[in-house]
Design an enzyme around this catalytic site. Structure first.
Site, PDB file in Angstrom:
ATOM      1  N   TYR A   1     -50.507  -8.214  73.953  1.00 35.79           N
ATOM      2  CA  TYR A   1     -50.177  -9.438  73.651  1.00 35.79           C
ATOM      3  C   TYR A   1     -48.611 -10.376  73.549  1.00 35.79           C
ATOM      4  O   TYR A   1     -47.574  -9.373  73.947  1.00 35.79           O
ATOM      5  CB  TYR A   1     -50.671 -10.251  71.639  1.00 35.79           C
ATOM      6  CG  TYR A   1     -49.897  -9.253  71.198  1.00 35.79           C
ATOM      7  CD1 TYR A   1     -48.647  -7.827  70.900  1.00 35.79           C
ATOM      8  CD2 TYR A   1     -49.174  -9.738  70.418  1.00 35.79           C
ATOM      9  CE1 TYR A   1     -48.960  -7.800  69.918  1.00 35.79           C
ATOM     10  CE2 TYR A   1     -48.400  -9.733  69.740  1.00 35.79           C
ATOM     11  CZ  TYR A   1     -47.256  -8.806  69.061  1.00 35.79           C
ATOM     12  OH  TYR A   1     -46.896  -7.790  67.986  1.00 35.79           O
TER      13      TYR A   1
ATOM     14  N   ARG B   1     -42.536 -10.386  80.846  1.00 36.51           N
ATOM     15  CA  ARG B   1     -42.996  -9.307  79.186  1.00 36.51           C
ATOM     16  C   ARG B   1     -44.401  -8.910  79.647  1.00 36.51           C
ATOM     17  O   ARG B   1     -44.270  -7.433  79.265  1.00 36.51           O
ATOM     18  CB  ARG B   1     -42.757  -9.613  78.152  1.00 36.51           C
ATOM     19  CG  ARG B   1     -42.594  -8.344  77.152  1.00 36.51           C
ATOM     20  CD  ARG B   1     -41.399  -8.466  75.520  1.00 36.51           C
ATOM     21  NE  ARG B   1     -42.217  -9.279  74.997  1.00 36.51           N
ATOM     22  CZ  ARG B   1     -41.697 -10.221  74.214  1.00 36.51           C
ATOM     23  NH1 ARG B   1     -40.897  -9.326  73.601  1.00 36.51           N
ATOM     24  NH2 ARG B   1     -42.610 -10.377  73.407  1.00 36.51           N
TER      25      ARG B   1
ATOM     26  N   HIS C   1     -62.904   7.221  76.519  1.00 31.38           N
ATOM     27  CA  HIS C   1     -61.992   7.034  76.776  1.00 31.38           C
ATOM     28  C   HIS C   1     -61.038   6.357  77.755  1.00 31.38           C
ATOM     29  O   HIS C   1     -60.099   6.064  77.757  1.00 31.38           O
ATOM     30  CB  HIS C   1     -60.560   8.649  76.117  1.00 31.38           C
ATOM     31  CG  HIS C   1     -60.620   8.380  74.511  1.00 31.38           C
ATOM     32  ND1 HIS C   1     -61.528   8.905  74.215  1.00 31.38           N
ATOM     33  CD2 HIS C   1     -59.777   8.638  73.087  1.00 31.38           C
ATOM     34  CE1 HIS C   1     -62.014   9.176  72.241  1.00 31.38           C
ATOM     35  NE2 HIS C   1     -60.451   8.709  72.559  1.00 31.38           N
TER      36      HIS C   1
ATOM     37  N   LYS D   1     -46.061  -4.696  74.572  1.00 30.18           N
ATOM     38  CA  LYS D   1     -46.283  -4.933  73.260  1.00 30.18           C
ATOM     39  C   LYS D   1     -47.636  -4.992  72.911  1.00 30.18           C
ATOM     40  O   LYS D   1     -47.939  -6.126  73.590  1.00 30.18           O
ATOM     41  CB  LYS D   1     -45.755  -6.379  73.789  1.00 30.18           C
ATOM     42  CG  LYS D   1     -45.455  -7.717  71.929  1.00 30.18           C
ATOM     43  CD  LYS D   1     -45.393  -8.652  72.319  1.00 30.18           C
ATOM     44  CE  LYS D   1     -45.168  -9.512  71.418  1.00 30.18           C
ATOM     45  NZ  LYS D   1     -44.184  -9.453  69.947  1.00 30.18           N
TER      46      LYS D   1
ATOM     47  N   GLU E   1     -35.087  -1.465  65.079  1.00 30.29           N
ATOM     48  CA  GLU E   1     -35.338  -2.824  64.740  1.00 30.29           C
ATOM     49  C   GLU E   1     -36.428  -3.083  63.872  1.00 30.29           C
ATOM     50  O   GLU E   1     -36.282  -2.109  62.971  1.00 30.29           O
ATOM     51  CB  GLU E   1     -36.619  -2.950  66.631  1.00 30.29           C
ATOM     52  CG  GLU E   1     -37.750  -2.197  66.100  1.00 30.29           C
ATOM     53  CD  GLU E   1     -39.097  -2.628  67.489  1.00 30.29           C
ATOM     54  OE1 GLU E   1     -38.343  -3.527  67.878  1.00 30.29           O
ATOM     55  OE2 GLU E   1     -39.727  -2.172  68.468  1.00 30.29           O
TER      56      GLU E   1
ATOM     57  N   LEU F   1     -38.550  -3.341  71.190  1.00 33.14           N
ATOM     58  CA  LEU F   1     -39.603  -3.624  71.634  1.00 33.14           C
ATOM     59  C   LEU F   1     -37.619  -4.928  72.895  1.00 33.14           C
ATOM     60  O   LEU F   1     -37.128  -5.879  71.510  1.00 33.14           O
ATOM     61  CB  LEU F   1     -40.261  -4.979  71.076  1.00 33.14           C
ATOM     62  CG  LEU F   1     -41.267  -6.025  72.078  1.00 33.14           C
ATOM     63  CD1 LEU F   1     -42.108  -5.521  73.249  1.00 33.14           C
ATOM     64  CD2 LEU F   1     -41.993  -7.377  71.369  1.00 33.14           C
TER      65      LEU F   1
HETATM   66  C1  LIG Z   1     -42.011  -4.812  66.433  1.00 30.06           C
HETATM   67  C2  LIG Z   1     -40.920  -6.350  67.700  1.00 30.06           C
HETATM   68  N1  LIG Z   1     -40.008  -6.157  68.011  1.00 30.06           N
HETATM   69  C3  LIG Z   1     -39.775  -7.567  68.340  1.00 30.06           C
HETATM   70  C4  LIG Z   1     -40.074  -8.207  68.396  1.00 30.06           C
HETATM   71  C5  LIG Z   1     -39.085  -9.715  68.647  1.00 30.06           C
HETATM   72  O1  LIG Z   1     -39.536 -10.024  69.435  1.00 30.06           O
HETATM   73  P1  LIG Z   1     -39.316 -11.715  70.295  1.00 30.06           P
HETATM   74  O2  LIG Z   1     -38.334 -11.727  70.672  1.00 30.06           O
HETATM   75  O3  LIG Z   1     -39.499 -11.933  71.361  1.00 30.06           O
HETATM   76  O4  LIG Z   1     -40.140 -12.579  69.390  1.00 30.06           O
HETATM   77  C6  LIG Z   1     -41.372  -8.581  68.314  1.00 30.06           C
HETATM   78  C7  LIG Z   1     -41.754  -9.822  67.797  1.00 30.06           C
HETATM   79  O5  LIG Z   1     -42.857  -9.966  67.736  1.00 30.06           O
HETATM   80  C8  LIG Z   1     -41.851  -7.025  67.271  1.00 30.06           C
HETATM   81  O6  LIG Z   1     -43.466  -7.138  67.506  1.00 30.06           O
END
Ligand SMILES: Cc1ncc(COP(=O)(O)O)c(C=O)c1O
Length: 295
Positions: free
Chosen positions: A32, A51, A102, A150, A182, A206
């Site tokens: 997503y 992405r 699967h 993602k 993060e 991410l």
């Molecule tokens: C786990 C995670 N890290 C970082 C981010 C930040 O990403 P972005 O700046 O592209 O929204 C998100 C955004 O949903 C996220 O779910």
């Protein structure tokens, strides 16, 4: 009434239905994106679509949609809904197959779904924001080894967020091998002695579009920055801690595990970055720049 997109149709959100055999439902087999929309302009759409393509490729999927197709989808959704500030949630799953297996089926049609949600109004001044008392805990990162994808499979993220709420905090900063990577839905930054620091890209976090944007803002304004690992204990030594994402933008954190960061208020580097970000959004509203404008 909110209008959503599902497999080529624009319909009321309540009417959007997918089959129970959809692999997104059965396996969390999908990816997503969340794209902010300011003044009717998707912000950094091309970075989000790049992405999305990387996430799809990582799960052995590819779609024929061009950049223009995705832009048209977003623009049509924006026209149907009437939000001043909003985000587009865009999800692709591998679709439904006749049986639960699967193995990735060769012949399933992907499910493409998008909807919009309102975002809070723009607050030009940082003093006006209601985000001055954000606190976090730290916890072991119990997610998988491909956090660079993602993926819609977010149960571990939800559990880690809940862990924060249960202990009276707002979010959790995730720690793996002693390093903070993060938070549950945002990237991590700290500031020490005027230098902005964020962990380097890896399969443990991410590649945030906002993270990239903030680094380019720092570069443009001559604020020094480093991409390097942040040992967990360094969080408590930081002058400032921020979390960043497309919907939260830059969120200052004032407490980590009940330890006050700096003087307990959003710090001066955050204030600068916040204002640079808002000025840019203001220029979007005035039509002076597009959502893809390079800094
Ligand atoms: C786990 C995670 N890290 C970082 C981010 C930040 O990403 P972005 O700046 O592209 O929204 C998100 C955004 O949903 C996220 O779910």
């Amino acid at each position: 009434m909110s209008i959503a997109y599902l497999n080529g149709h624009y319909i009321e959100l309540e009417q959007a239905k997918v089959p129970v055999l959809d692999r997104g439902f059965l396996f969390g087999d999908g990816v997503y994106e969340v794209i902010p929309v300011y003044a009717g302009n998707p912000f950094r759409l091309s970075s989000h679509i790049n992405r999305l393509r990387k996430s799809l490729a990582a799960i052995y999927m590819s779609l024929p949609q061009s950049d223009e197709d995705w832009l048209n989808l977003c623009n049509t959704l924006i026209e149907h809904n009437h939000y001043e500030n909003a985000s587009v949630y865009l999800q692709v799953t591998r679709g439904a197959y006749v049986e639960r297996h699967h193995d990735f089926p060769e012949l399933s049609e992907p499910t493409i779904f998008a909807m919009m949600s309102p975002l809070p109004p723009v607050q030009k001044s940082w003093q006006a924001t209601d985000i001055k008392d954000f606190s976090v805990i730290t916890a072991e990162d119990i997610r998988w080894q491909r956090c660079d994808i993602k993926a819609i499979t977010l149960l571990a993220n939800c559990m880690l967020r809940q862990q924060a709420l249960e202990s009276g905090a707002d979010d959790t900063i995730l720690v793996r091998n002693g390093e903070a990577s993060e938070a549950t839905s945002s990237n991590l930054f700290i500031v020490r002695d005027g230098v902005i620091i964020t962990p380097p890209l890896s399969e443990h976090l991410l590649a945030g579009v906002t993270r990239e944007f903030i680094l380019s803002l720092a570069q443009q304004h001559g604020i020094p920055y480093e991409e390097r690992p942040i040992p967990e204990h360094e969080l408590l030594l930081a002058d400032e801690v921020w979390l960043t994402s497309s919907t939260k933008e830059i969120r200052p954190v004032v407490r980590v595990n009940d330890v006050t960061i700096g003087n307990g208020e959003p710090g001066p580097v955050w204030r600068r970055m916040y204002e640079y970000y808002q000025v840019l959004k203001e220029r979007l509203y005035l039509g002076e720049i597009s959502g893809e404008a390079q800094l």
